[in-house]
Design an enzyme around this catalytic site. Structure first.
Site, PDB file in Angstrom:
ATOM      1  CB  CYS A 123      -0.914  -0.006   1.217  1.00  0.00           C
ATOM      2  SG  CYS A 123      -1.998   1.431   1.319  1.00  0.00           S
ATOM      3  CB  CYS A 168      -5.269   3.747  -4.501  1.00  0.00           C
ATOM      4  SG  CYS A 168      -4.371   2.187  -4.710  1.00  0.00           S
TER       5      CYS A 168
END
Length: 288
Positions: free
Chosen positions: A84, A226
């Site tokens: 991530c 994101c």
């Protein structure tokens, strides 16, 4: 008997996380427990959980011995994820705040992830993370609510899988209904995050390319940002633009703006992501 566990809430351009310090790997969160904690009505609310654990204390972390700390990242539905990009910056921000690591401007810190070791550097606008080598994957046909016809999507792997879809206008981007999960054909083996992008006009200003993006994250849904998706979006547009496309990109997401740059190393092209990371508040929860 319920156990009380301390947590901190953090975010990177609106992509938010519950951070749990577990240096000695004593907390075993189930998928259901993660999902409850991330629930925005009945839990703390987040796009995922970052468990802070020493690499040497976990079987997965043992694969990244060069990093003292391992980022055990779980999606909001409890499933494990490889990486991530926003989360790793928030992870490092927490390590510094908690006194678990130190980092001077320009210095780097190695963080273990399921996608290998990632180095994070303290930069002027927050942190820059080297996501490592990237590669193109096969095209995927994408259907989404709000699109009149299916669109081709470019597969991009930056440690986790992405499919990037180019749209013709900002109006088309805003009209997307990402409450429904986009349908991929064929479905990648491990699923994929799906990014919808609109290149700016002009595409390049001052040797920096720019795009706008929305994203549907697997295991989460639409998020305000994101990090790895931002990198994938920039890489796809750079590929589509052809020879002469810049190596630096600015990507606007609903939660803010992130920077991407491509660096050519001896082992190939590395993609680097930069942006802010914030800690919002701390508290405790009871784990049944």
């Amino acid at each position: 008997m319920p156990r009380t566990i301390a947590f901190t809430k953090g975010h990177g351009t609106g992509n938010d996380f519950v951070i749990v310090a577990d240096p000695d790997a004593e907390i075993d969160l189930t998928e259901d427990q993660v999902a409850v904690l991330c629930d925005r009505r009945f839990g703390i609310g987040a796009d995922g959980i970052l468990r802070v654990v020493r690499s040497a204390r976990t079987a997965e972390g043992a694969a990244t011995p060069a990093a003292e700390w391992f980022m055990d990242y779980r999606n909001a539905d409890g499933t494990k994820a490889e990486m991530c990009g926003n989360g790793v910056r928030v992870f490092v921000r927490y390590l510094l705040k908690a006194g678990l690591a130190t980092l001077a401007p320009g210095e780097s810190l190695a963080i273990g992830t399921r996608a290998g070791v990632k180095t994070v550097t303290l930069s002027e606008d927050g942190f820059e993370v080297d996501l490592g080598l990237w590669r193109r994957e096969p095209d995927v046909l994408v259907r989404a609510r709000g699109l009149d016809v299916a669109r081709p999507g470019q597969g991009i792997d930056v440690g986790n899988p992405h499919v990037v879809v180019a749209l013709g206008s900002l109006a088309e981007l805003e009209a997307l209904d990402l409450l429904a999960q986009p349908i991929l054909d064929p479905v990648p083996p491990h699923g994929a995050n799906v990014e919808f992008v609109v290149p700016s006009d002009p595409l390049v200003r001052g040797a920096v390319g720019s795009v706008r993006m929305r994203v549907f994250e697997r295991g989460v849904g639409e998020t305000l940002s994101c990090g790895t998706g931002v990198a994938a979006a920039a890489l796809a547009v750079r590929y589509w633009a052809g020879d002469g496309a810049p190596d630096r990109w600015s990507v606007e997401v609903p939660g803010g703006t992130l920077g991407v740059r491509v660096r050519r190393d001896a082992d190939g092209e590395h993609v680097l992501l930069s942006g802010p990371a914030s800690l919002v508040f701390s508290g405790e929860f009871s784990l049944a």
